[in-house]
Design an enzyme around this catalytic site. Structure first.
Site, PDB file in Angstrom:
ATOM      1  N   GLY A 239       5.078  25.505 -25.499  1.00 54.11           N
ATOM      2  CA  GLY A 239       4.610  24.178 -25.091  1.00 54.11           C
ATOM      3  C   GLY A 239       4.572  23.120 -26.161  1.00 54.11           C
ATOM      4  O   GLY A 239       4.316  21.955 -25.862  1.00 54.11           O
ATOM      5  N   PRO A 287       7.638  29.546 -28.186  1.00 54.27           N
ATOM      6  CA  PRO A 287       8.225  28.211 -28.186  1.00 54.27           C
ATOM      7  C   PRO A 287       9.657  28.235 -27.664  1.00 54.27           C
ATOM      8  O   PRO A 287      10.419  29.163 -27.946  1.00 54.27           O
ATOM      9  CB  PRO A 287       8.196  27.805 -29.658  1.00 54.27           C
ATOM     10  CG  PRO A 287       8.262  29.100 -30.404  1.00 54.27           C
ATOM     11  CD  PRO A 287       7.575  30.122 -29.548  1.00 54.27           C
ATOM     12  N   GLY A 288      10.011  27.246 -26.898  1.00 49.15           N
ATOM     13  CA  GLY A 288      11.382  27.078 -26.439  1.00 49.15           C
ATOM     14  C   GLY A 288      11.869  25.708 -26.890  1.00 49.15           C
ATOM     15  O   GLY A 288      12.665  25.569 -27.829  1.00 49.15           O
ATOM     16  N   ARG A 289      11.300  24.694 -26.255  1.00 50.20           N
ATOM     17  CA  ARG A 289      11.711  23.324 -26.528  1.00 50.20           C
ATOM     18  C   ARG A 289      11.635  22.967 -28.014  1.00 50.20           C
ATOM     19  O   ARG A 289      12.548  22.346 -28.555  1.00 50.20           O
ATOM     20  CB  ARG A 289      10.788  22.371 -25.744  1.00 50.20           C
ATOM     21  CG  ARG A 289      11.257  20.926 -25.716  1.00 50.20           C
ATOM     22  CD  ARG A 289      10.192  20.032 -25.075  1.00 50.20           C
ATOM     23  NE  ARG A 289       9.754  20.520 -23.802  1.00 50.20           N
ATOM     24  CZ  ARG A 289      10.282  20.175 -22.619  1.00 50.20           C
ATOM     25  NH1 ARG A 289      11.267  19.308 -22.580  1.00 50.20           N
ATOM     26  NH2 ARG A 289       9.800  20.671 -21.501  1.00 50.20           N
ATOM     27  N   CYS A 355      27.227  11.555  -7.052  1.00 46.13           N
ATOM     28  CA  CYS A 355      26.863  10.717  -5.909  1.00 46.13           C
ATOM     29  C   CYS A 355      25.413  10.921  -5.504  1.00 46.13           C
ATOM     30  O   CYS A 355      25.105  11.534  -4.478  1.00 46.13           O
ATOM     31  CB  CYS A 355      27.814  10.996  -4.757  1.00 46.13           C
ATOM     32  SG  CYS A 355      29.487  10.578  -5.222  1.00 46.13           S
ATOM     33  N   GLU A 356      24.504  10.443  -6.350  1.00 44.42           N
ATOM     34  CA  GLU A 356      23.063  10.475  -6.119  1.00 44.42           C
ATOM     35  C   GLU A 356      22.470   9.274  -6.846  1.00 44.42           C
ATOM     36  O   GLU A 356      22.845   9.016  -7.988  1.00 44.42           O
ATOM     37  CB  GLU A 356      22.427  11.729  -6.758  1.00 44.42           C
ATOM     38  CG  GLU A 356      22.866  13.057  -6.216  1.00 44.42           C
ATOM     39  CD  GLU A 356      22.224  13.418  -4.887  1.00 44.42           C
ATOM     40  OE1 GLU A 356      21.246  12.743  -4.472  1.00 44.42           O
ATOM     41  OE2 GLU A 356      22.711  14.360  -4.253  1.00 44.42           O
ATOM     42  N   TYR A 384      16.377  22.747 -22.110  1.00 47.39           N
ATOM     43  CA  TYR A 384      16.429  22.400 -20.693  1.00 47.39           C
ATOM     44  C   TYR A 384      17.541  21.370 -20.441  1.00 47.39           C
ATOM     45  O   TYR A 384      17.438  20.511 -19.583  1.00 47.39           O
ATOM     46  CB  TYR A 384      15.044  21.913 -20.203  1.00 47.39           C
ATOM     47  CG  TYR A 384      13.957  22.880 -20.597  1.00 47.39           C
ATOM     48  CD1 TYR A 384      13.831  24.088 -19.933  1.00 47.39           C
ATOM     49  CD2 TYR A 384      13.111  22.625 -21.683  1.00 47.39           C
ATOM     50  CE1 TYR A 384      12.880  25.018 -20.334  1.00 47.39           C
ATOM     51  CE2 TYR A 384      12.162  23.552 -22.085  1.00 47.39           C
ATOM     52  CZ  TYR A 384      12.046  24.752 -21.407  1.00 47.39           C
ATOM     53  OH  TYR A 384      11.113  25.677 -21.807  1.00 47.39           O
TER      54      TYR A 384
HETATM   55  C1  LIG Z   1       8.838  27.835 -20.243  1.00 49.79           C
HETATM   56  C2  LIG Z   1       7.864  28.769 -20.886  1.00 49.79           C
HETATM   57  C3  LIG Z   1       7.680  28.742 -22.271  1.00 49.79           C
HETATM   58  C4  LIG Z   1       8.377  27.746 -23.184  1.00 49.79           C
HETATM   59  O1  LIG Z   1       7.883  26.463 -23.050  1.00 49.79           O
HETATM   60  P1  LIG Z   1       8.334  25.329 -24.097  1.00 49.79           P
HETATM   61  O2  LIG Z   1       7.628  24.126 -23.632  1.00 49.79           O
HETATM   62  O3  LIG Z   1       9.803  25.208 -23.988  1.00 49.79           O
HETATM   63  O4  LIG Z   1       7.881  25.779 -25.433  1.00 49.79           O
HETATM   64  C5  LIG Z   1       6.833  29.673 -22.829  1.00 49.79           C
HETATM   65  N1  LIG Z   1       6.178  30.577 -22.057  1.00 49.79           N
HETATM   66  C6  LIG Z   1       6.323  30.624 -20.721  1.00 49.79           C
HETATM   67  C7  LIG Z   1       5.590  31.631 -19.941  1.00 49.79           C
HETATM   68  C8  LIG Z   1       7.165  29.716 -20.090  1.00 49.79           C
HETATM   69  O5  LIG Z   1       7.300  29.756 -18.766  1.00 49.79           O
END
Ligand SMILES: *Cc1c(COP(=O)(O)O)cnc(C)c1O
Length: 428
Positions: A239, A287-289, A355-356, A384
């Site tokens: 997050g 972390p992802g984002r 086309c949206e 994403y």
């Molecule tokens: C999507 C997700 C994340 C990653 O969230 P980011 O905002 O990209 O860091 C981590 N844990 C869970 C369970 C998720 O669904």
């Protein structure tokens, strides 16, 4: 920090001129910086070093093979949300025993597959799911490692579609019910090994307070579960947000000095470490984002300019099928011309060919007054971005490139039309 900047009037990723990539590979193309990705991962590890912390990269943010290989090489774990993502990890040479498996709707086939591969833990979201995993593990003569996602009912102050930690959304088990659920698991589900506790309150958080509040609320429960059930880990989710508005400028250290209010990986860690350290648990972060978001830009070409009564449109060759974030949750991406402009700006909508009416990348945005044929870079496109793309309107999936210093390689060639229809069957 990231590795995109103008040099000699041309936008570069690390030492590579983005114009060269656009010329060689065409557009739309996602361009990733290896350095930014590995720096971000290293920053999490360093900042959380006082804890027994492990990074489980959230695969759904960007799941391309080379990116996963990069994470695996650096020893990261993975947070997955489907059997397909587990398959990708294994295919990329990643270690399934470093995978946590989240999500509200795991199927029986996915649960079996994950048990066979020996994942680290299932992060579960309901009693029904726990009972299903217990039954399936029993039928396989195994004990399934599980944690339950607790919903601390904290407002993450983020967009309504990406907040997950209040009692009004589908994720997790309410904090008022979690203790009863663990007791039920211990008493009634013999094929589960209660291994941890999980939470994840939302995505793109820009301040530390919601993290702190959630940890303060849940820490006593984690402590209790360690005593009662011997849990070994607490996953505090992902997050941590990134800079979208101001992205290009945030590539320089000076920008961060001028914006001390911005949450950094270091300030996030400093705020939570004192709350977590006394627990003596392994701490997982997902972390992802924050790892990949600012590590990529999507190159796109301006096709046409259309001046209407009320508006000017810049029509580009990338659509909502390539980056859906603006349409899906009002996502904001800076858009810069690869060949630098000086002063000539215009207020325009930047729209795609799909086309949206929702097919826009920017609305009423002051941008460089680019002309047809010019290449643009849509910033903060790493998370994403490609992973949410589709072939809607029969548009091939974009190409992807990884830059490493002054070298670059195509990590996904542009999809062909044949590949779009691969698997389709005509009438008998
Ligand atoms: C999507 C997700 C994340 C990653 O969230 P980011 O905002 O990209 O860091 C981590 N844990 C869970 C369970 C998720 O669904």
């Amino acid at each position: 920090m990231h590795s995109f900047a103008y040099r000699n009037e041309s936008l570069h990723c690390e030492n590579v001129n983005l114009a060269d990539i656009a010329r060689a590979v065409g557009t739309p193309t996602f361009v990733y910086s290896k350095k930014t990705i590995t720096d971000n991962l290293a920053a999490f590890r360093k900042a959380l070093a006082p804890l027994d912390a492990h990074v489980a990269y959230a695969v759904k943010a960007c799941s391309s093979k080379a990116i996963l290989q990069l994470m695996a090489q650096q020893g990261a774990g993975f947070d997955i949300v489907s059997g397909g993502e587990l398959w990708r990890i294994i295919n990329a040479g990643g270690d399934p025993t470093l995978c946590t498996y989240a999500g509200v709707g795991k199927t029986e086939a996915e649960i079996r597959y994950a048990l066979e591969k020996g994942i680290y833990c299932f992060n579960c979201e309901s009693e029904e799911e726990l009972r299903a995993i217990d039954r399936i593990a029993g039928s396989m003569g195994m004990k399934a490692p599980v944690a339950v996602r607790v919903n601390p009912n904290v407002d993450a102050h983020t967009h309504k579609y990406i907040t997950t930690g209040t009692n009004e959304n589908k994720f997790g088990v309410d904090i008022t019910r979690i203790e009863q659920l663990y007791a039920t698991m211990a008493a009634e589900m013999p094929n589960l090994h209660i291994k941890g506790l999980q939470m994840h309150i939302g995505s793109q958080l820009t301040e530390v307070q919601p993290f702190v509040m959630a940890i303060e609320k849940v820490a006593p429960i984690a402590k209790k579960f360690k005593e009662l059930y011997g849990i070994e880990f607490w996953s505090i989710g992902g997050g941590v947000g990134i800079i979208y508005d101001g992205c290009l400028a945030s590539g320089s250290p000076e920008w961060w000095q001028q914006h001390p209010e911005q949450m950094t990986i270091e300030s996030y860690a400093a705020a939570i470490i004192p709350l977590l350290q006394p627990l003596g648990l392994r701490i997982l972060v997902e972390p992802g984002r924050r790892i990949v978001g600012n590590a990529a830009a999507m190159l796109t070409t301006c096709l046409y300019e259309k001046k209407g009564e009320a508006k000017c449109f810049k029509i580009i060759d990338a659509g909502m099928n390539d980056i859906i974030r603006p349409a899906l949750y009002e996502g904001y991406h800076e858009i810069w011309p690869v060949q630098q402009h000086h002063g000539d700006t215009i207020t325009a909508d930047v729209v795609g060919p799909v086309c949206e009416s929702g097919d826009f990348q920017a609305q009423n945005r002051e941008i460089a007054d680019v002309k047809p044929g010019e290449v643009l870079a849509e910033m903060s496109a790493g998370a994403y971005g490609f992973s949410m793309s589709s072939t809607y309107n029969s548009r091939p999936l974009a190409a992807e490139v990884l830059v490493d210093g002054d070298k670059w390689q195509v990590i996904r060639r542009r999809q062909t039309l044949e590949e779009i229809i691969c698997g389709e069957e005509g009438l008998d």
